[in-house]
Design a protein around this motif. Structure first.
Motif, short mmCIF file in Angstrom:
data_model
loop_
_atom_site.label_atom_id
_atom_site.label_comp_id
_atom_site.label_asym_id
_atom_site.label_seq_id
_atom_site.Cartn_x
_atom_site.Cartn_y
_atom_site.Cartn_z
N ILE A 81 0.80 -1.30 -0.15
CA ILE A 81 0.12 -0.11 0.01
C ILE A 81 0.61 1.43 -0.20
N PRO A 82 0.82 1.84 -0.97
CA PRO A 82 2.01 2.89 -1.99
C PRO A 82 1.54 4.19 -0.70
N PHE A 83 2.70 4.85 -0.30
CA PHE A 83 1.46 6.23 0.01
C PHE A 83 2.32 7.31 -0.24
N ALA A 84 2.13 8.57 -0.92
CA ALA A 84 2.92 9.88 -1.09
C ALA A 84 3.14 10.64 -0.20
N ASN A 85 2.85 11.24 0.80
CA ASN A 85 2.39 11.96 2.31
C ASN A 85 2.33 11.90 3.77
N SER A 86 1.30 10.15 3.71
CA SER A 86 0.58 9.95 4.42
C SER A 86 -0.12 8.88 4.29
N CYS A 87 -0.18 7.95 5.73
CA CYS A 87 -1.55 6.41 6.02
C CYS A 87 -1.39 6.40 7.17
N ARG A 88 -2.70 6.48 7.30
CA ARG A 88 -3.29 5.74 8.06
C ARG A 88 -4.39 4.55 8.19
N ILE A 89 -3.82 3.13 9.13
CA ILE A 89 -4.87 2.29 8.70
C ILE A 89 -5.39 2.09 10.77
N THR A 90 -7.31 2.00 10.60
CA THR A 90 -7.37 2.29 11.72
C THR A 90 -8.64 0.95 11.68
N THR A 91 -9.49 0.82 12.48
CA THR A 91 -10.34 -0.33 12.48
C THR A 91 -11.65 0.12 12.88
N ASP A 92 -12.66 -0.72 13.18
CA ASP A 92 -13.84 0.17 14.05
C ASP A 92 -14.80 -0.66 14.84
N GLU A 93 -13.60 -1.41 15.34
CA GLU A 93 -13.76 -2.03 16.30
C GLU A 93 -12.49 -2.88 17.49
N MET A 94 -12.92 -3.26 18.63
CA MET A 94 -11.98 -3.82 19.20
C MET A 94 -12.09 -4.76 19.84
N GLU A 95 -12.42 -5.53 20.44
CA GLU A 95 -12.84 -7.03 20.75
C GLU A 95 -12.05 -8.00 21.16
N ALA A 96 -11.86 -7.93 22.59
CA ALA A 96 -10.69 -8.92 22.55
C ALA A 96 -11.28 -10.35 22.51
N PRO A 97 -9.83 -11.05 22.18
CA PRO A 97 -8.24 -10.19 21.89
C PRO A 97 -8.09 -10.02 21.09
N HIS A 98 -7.23 -8.92 20.64
CA HIS A 98 -7.20 -7.98 19.29
C HIS A 98 -5.61 -7.96 19.31
N PHE A 99 -4.90 -8.88 18.50
CA PHE A 99 -3.01 -8.67 18.36
C PHE A 99 -2.75 -8.00 16.70
N TYR A 100 -1.79 -7.27 16.91
CA TYR A 100 -2.10 -6.99 14.94
C TYR A 100 0.15 -6.36 14.70
N ASN A 101 0.48 -6.66 14.24
CA ASN A 101 1.56 -5.42 13.50
C ASN A 101 1.58 -5.26 12.44
N ILE A 102 1.89 -3.75 11.43
CA ILE A 102 2.00 -3.64 11.00
C ILE A 102 3.51 -3.16 10.34
N PHE A 103 4.12 -3.59 9.58
CA PHE A 103 5.01 -2.91 8.90
C PHE A 103 5.81 -1.75 7.69
N ALA A 104 6.04 -1.26 7.41
CA ALA A 104 5.91 -0.45 6.30
C ALA A 104 7.13 -0.06 6.24
N HIS A 105 7.86 0.42 4.81
CA HIS A 105 9.09 1.63 4.34
C HIS A 105 8.90 2.41 4.69
N LYS A 106 9.35 3.95 5.66
CA LYS A 106 8.84 5.07 5.19
C LYS A 106 10.31 5.62 4.56
N PHE A 107 10.27 6.70 3.15
CA PHE A 107 10.95 6.83 2.94
C PHE A 107 11.82 8.56 2.80
N ALA A 108 12.52 8.19 1.79
CA ALA A 108 12.86 10.29 2.18
C ALA A 108 11.91 11.14 1.85
N PRO A 109 11.58 12.45 2.54
CA PRO A 109 10.76 13.34 1.56
C PRO A 109 11.32 13.81 0.72
#
Length: 164
Positions: free
Chosen positions: A132-160
């Motif tokens: 999921i490429p982004f030029a200026n920003s990226c925000r990832i959300t969800t609309d529920e938080m029922e337990a249990p709830h585990f996650y990992n998100i990894f990205a490359h951030k490039f030079a301005p």
């Protein structure tokens, strides 16, 4: 070696297609990520969902929030039953707004096999390797938080200024 002889590492989907370029040094690139974790050092990283998001924004739980150019490469979750929402480059509407289940079960062309798998077939965690490429920003959300709830998100951030 002159500047025109430098081979730049691929980004986005090309980073997954061009395996021969994996060993290339990614200059001016930073690995960033967020995950569920217990800041006290114990093992309560997602069992009751207290530490399973960065912050709440209205009815949404923010899992990832980065500024600048970059590319998300991994979204891995356990127990997520709501919607995956991805906001790019400051947009007020998400470019992705799909139930996690539909993403991981490859029910949409943008999330094909073998780049996604759900918990049952993936031996305990669901994952998405669709870039999921982004030029200026990226925000990832969800609309529920029922337990249990585990996650990992990894990205490359490039030079301005890096074109994405």
């Amino acid at each position: 070696m002159s500047a025109k002889n430098i081979v730049l590492p691929p980004m986005g989907i090309d980073a997954l297609r061009r395996l021969e370029d994996l060993p290339l040094l990614r200059r001016n690139t930073q690995l960033v990520g967020e995950d569920s974790h217990d800041p006290s050092g114990w093992n309560n990283d997602g069992f009751n969902a207290n530490f399973s998001y960065l912050y709440q924004d209205g009815d949404e739980y923010v899992l990832f929030d980065e500024q600048g150019p970059g590319c998300v490469y991994v979204i891995r979750t356990i127990g997520h039953k709501g919607a995956l929402k991805v906001y790019l480059d400051g947009a007020s509407e998400p470019v992705v707004n799909l139930p996690f289940k539909e993403v991981y079960e490859a029910q949409h062309a943008a999330f094909p096999r073998p780049f996604v798998a759900e918990e049952q077939e993936a031996h305990g965690s669901s994952w998405c390797y669709v870039p999921i490429p982004f030029a200026n920003s990226c925000r990832i959300t969800t609309d529920e938080m029922e337990a249990p709830h585990f996650y990992n998100i990894f990205a490359h951030k490039f030079a301005p200024g890096t074109p994405v």
